[in-house]
Design a protein around this motif. Structure first.
Motif, short mmCIF file in Angstrom:
data_model
loop_
_atom_site.label_atom_id
_atom_site.label_comp_id
_atom_site.label_asym_id
_atom_site.label_seq_id
_atom_site.Cartn_x
_atom_site.Cartn_y
_atom_site.Cartn_z
N ASN A 18 -0.15 -11.72 -10.04
CA ASN A 18 -0.22 -12.15 -8.65
C ASN A 18 -1.10 -11.19 -7.87
O ASN A 18 -0.99 -9.98 -8.01
CB ASN A 18 1.18 -12.13 -8.04
CG ASN A 18 2.00 -13.29 -8.52
OD1 ASN A 18 1.53 -14.43 -8.51
ND2 ASN A 18 3.21 -13.03 -8.96
N PRO A 19 -1.97 -11.74 -6.98
CA PRO A 19 -2.69 -10.84 -6.08
C PRO A 19 -1.66 -10.08 -5.24
O PRO A 19 -0.63 -10.64 -4.87
CB PRO A 19 -3.52 -11.77 -5.19
CG PRO A 19 -3.53 -13.08 -5.90
CD PRO A 19 -2.30 -13.14 -6.75
N SER A 20 -1.95 -8.79 -4.96
CA SER A 20 -0.96 -7.98 -4.24
C SER A 20 -0.96 -8.38 -2.77
O SER A 20 -2.02 -8.47 -2.16
CB SER A 20 -1.33 -6.51 -4.31
OG SER A 20 -1.61 -6.18 -5.62
C1 LIG Z 1 2.65 -7.05 -12.68
C2 LIG Z 1 1.17 -7.13 -12.41
C3 LIG Z 1 0.29 -6.57 -13.32
C4 LIG Z 1 -1.08 -6.66 -13.08
N1 LIG Z 1 -1.93 -6.17 -14.03
C5 LIG Z 1 -3.27 -6.36 -13.86
C6 LIG Z 1 -4.20 -5.96 -14.88
O1 LIG Z 1 -3.82 -5.38 -15.91
N2 LIG Z 1 -5.50 -6.23 -14.69
C7 LIG Z 1 -5.95 -6.86 -13.54
O2 LIG Z 1 -7.17 -7.13 -13.44
N3 LIG Z 1 -5.12 -7.22 -12.57
C8 LIG Z 1 -3.79 -6.98 -12.69
N4 LIG Z 1 -2.94 -7.35 -11.70
C9 LIG Z 1 -3.51 -7.74 -10.39
C10 LIG Z 1 -3.79 -6.44 -9.59
O3 LIG Z 1 -2.55 -5.82 -9.25
C11 LIG Z 1 -4.55 -6.65 -8.29
O4 LIG Z 1 -3.92 -7.65 -7.52
C12 LIG Z 1 -6.00 -7.04 -8.50
O5 LIG Z 1 -6.65 -6.09 -9.32
C13 LIG Z 1 -6.75 -7.11 -7.15
O6 LIG Z 1 -6.69 -5.86 -6.52
P1 LIG Z 1 -7.86 -5.38 -5.56
O7 LIG Z 1 -7.30 -4.23 -4.77
O8 LIG Z 1 -9.13 -5.14 -6.30
O9 LIG Z 1 -8.11 -6.63 -4.61
P2 LIG Z 1 -7.39 -6.92 -3.21
O10 LIG Z 1 -7.98 -6.02 -2.17
O11 LIG Z 1 -5.93 -6.90 -3.40
O12 LIG Z 1 -7.82 -8.42 -2.96
C14 LIG Z 1 -9.11 -8.77 -2.41
C15 LIG Z 1 -9.18 -10.29 -2.28
O13 LIG Z 1 -9.21 -10.88 -3.58
C16 LIG Z 1 -8.10 -11.78 -3.74
N5 LIG Z 1 -7.60 -11.61 -5.12
C17 LIG Z 1 -6.78 -10.65 -5.57
N6 LIG Z 1 -6.57 -10.80 -6.88
C18 LIG Z 1 -7.29 -11.87 -7.27
C19 LIG Z 1 -7.49 -12.54 -8.49
N7 LIG Z 1 -6.90 -12.14 -9.63
N8 LIG Z 1 -8.31 -13.60 -8.51
C20 LIG Z 1 -8.94 -14.02 -7.39
N9 LIG Z 1 -8.79 -13.44 -6.18
C21 LIG Z 1 -7.97 -12.38 -6.14
C22 LIG Z 1 -7.08 -11.36 -2.71
O14 LIG Z 1 -6.23 -12.43 -2.34
C23 LIG Z 1 -7.94 -10.87 -1.57
O15 LIG Z 1 -8.39 -11.96 -0.80
C24 LIG Z 1 -1.57 -7.28 -11.91
C25 LIG Z 1 -0.68 -7.79 -10.97
C26 LIG Z 1 0.68 -7.74 -11.22
C27 LIG Z 1 1.62 -8.32 -10.21
#
Ligand SMILES: Cc1cc2nc3c(=O)[nH]c(=O)nc-3n(C[C@H](O)[C@H](O)[C@H](O)COP(=O)(O)OP(=O)(O)OC[C@H]3O[C@@H](n4cnc5c(N)ncnc54)[C@H](O)[C@@H]3O)c2cc1C
Ligand code: FES
Length: 338
Positions: free
Chosen positions: A329-331
């Motif tokens: 899930n996106p955080s």
């Molecule tokens: C239990 C768990 C484990 C996780 N493990 C991993 C992992 O091993 N590898 C990994 O890549 N991620 C993983 N994630 C997702 C990760 O935690 C982040 O949410 C992700 O990397 C985005 O973080 P960011 O700070 O770069 O972007 P953010 O600043 O949080 O988001 C920027 C924008 O991108 C959007 N966004 C966020 N995630 C996605 C997505 N996946 N697809 C499309 N848009 C998105 C948001 O809604 C926001 O608009 C995991 C999530 C959970 C809940």
């Protein structure tokens, strides 16, 4: 002899303790500062009842009011009575705070950042001491200079001094941008490990299903299986959107060469991509992978992919012996732990 016991709490936090075979799990936990709820301490009340996910133990003595034969046969046990006979993974049915504990906070040094493709990055953290987790679990890493943290699953196997991660490079994403530009040597704080998506004892064939960087926890499981060969077939289907999302294929080939019975295949959703196998992971699930339902399924990826696969199994009429999944899930913006 002492065994390693993983205590998984209801809030997803995992703590590890060492428990000598002569001690009860309750006593060893108490010595480690973890107060599993107890009342009689005598096998009479059932207050300390827990569930054993894997491992062997002597259940001790107790009365039927505290633990029925049926519960004992299912894997329930009493912390004040049980003594380990192997490493154990135990589910404690209360939050970690109820046991006066919580996730462990640690600091690590960024060792390397590898841009595997325009969409995917791997990075590794050097730890002061080998980090203990169950293969498939994640940690919450603080984004330096902010009050935010993001969850990332380990892609390496437990027990090493360098831990690896695989992340999608989301344009403008807070952590994605930080990692993409980070230099080795930077310190990162994290808390964990956490999560109920971890590899259980392998008792039957496994079907592993990954969507994009949802491959990360499955790589960790494969690292563990390389060290502890499964004795059953393990098949991975790895689905991505575009050609450039397909990464770590050399690592998968290496696991296929080293883990007896492990095979893998990939597919890409984009019909115009160069990779020959097109479509979604569900199109590649064959009866031999399902084994008439006698299979443990581990599924990880973005929420829509996880939902699509869950629906596939619900519609297929075959119920796997066990089904475990993790959604990336996106955080939502979260304040880092106090
Ligand atoms: C239990 C768990 C484990 C996780 N493990 C991993 C992992 O091993 N590898 C990994 O890549 N991620 C993983 N994630 C997702 C990760 O935690 C982040 O949410 C992700 O990397 C985005 O973080 P960011 O700070 O770069 O972007 P953010 O600043 O949080 O988001 C920027 C924008 O991108 C959007 N966004 C966020 N995630 C996605 C997505 N996946 N697809 C499309 N848009 C998105 C948001 O809604 C926001 O608009 C995991 C999530 C959970 C809940
Ligand atoms: S504390 Fe009463 S049965 Fe364990």
């Amino acid at each position: 002899m002492a065994f390693k016991v993983a205590l998984n709490f209801e809030d997803g936090v995992t703590r590890f303790i060492n428990c000598p075979e002569t001690d009860t799990v309750a006593d060893a936990s108490y010595r480690a500062g973890i107060n599993i709820p107890l009342d009689c301490r005598d096998g009479a009340c059932g207050t300390c009842k827990l569930f054993c996910e894997s491992g062997k133990y002597d259940g001790g003595s107790y009365i039927e009011d505290a633990l029925t034969d049926e519960e004992a046969a299912q894997g329930f046990a009493l912390a004040c009575q049980m003594r380990p006979r192997s490493d154990l993974v135990l589910n404690i049915p209360v939050p970690s705070s109820a046991c006066k504990t919580g996730p462990v906070k640690q600091t690590a040094t960024l060792e390397a950042v590898n841009k595997l493709s325009p969409t995917t990055i791997s990075f590794s953290l050097k730890l002061a001491e080998p980090v203990t987790f169950l293969p498939g679990q994640y940690v919450n890493i603080e984004v330096p200079g902010t009050n935010q943290q993001r969850a990332y699953s380990f892609s390496s196997a437990p027990g090493a001094e360098v831990a690896s991660f695989l992340i999608r490079n989301i344009p403008g994403g807070l952590m994605s941008t930080f990692i993409a530009n980070a230099q080795p040597g930077v310190e990162l704080n994290f808390v964990g490990p956490s999560g109920s998506f971890f590899l259980r004892e392998v008792k039957r064939p496994l079907l592993l299903l990954a969507g994009g960087t949802g491959l990360a926890p499955l790589l960790s499981m494969l690292g563990h299986l390389q060290a502890k060969p499964p004795g059953h077939k393990v098949h991975l289907i790895y689905g991505v959107t575009n050609d450039e999302d397909l990464v770590e294929t050399a690592a998968l080939d290496e696991y296929a060469a080293k883990i007896p019975g492990f095979t893998w295949e990939a597919c890409i959703a984009n019909p115009n991509g160069a990779y020959p196998r097109k479509g979604y992971v569900t199109q590649y699930i064959l009866p031999e992978h399902i084994n008439g339902g006698d299979v443990d399924v581990y599924l990880c990826g973005p929420p829509p992919m996880v939902e699509a696969v869950r629906k596939y199994f619900a519609d297929s009429g075959v119920t796997p012996a066990s089904f475990h999944y993790e959604k990336f899930n996106p955080s939502a913006p979260v304040d880092k732990a106090a």
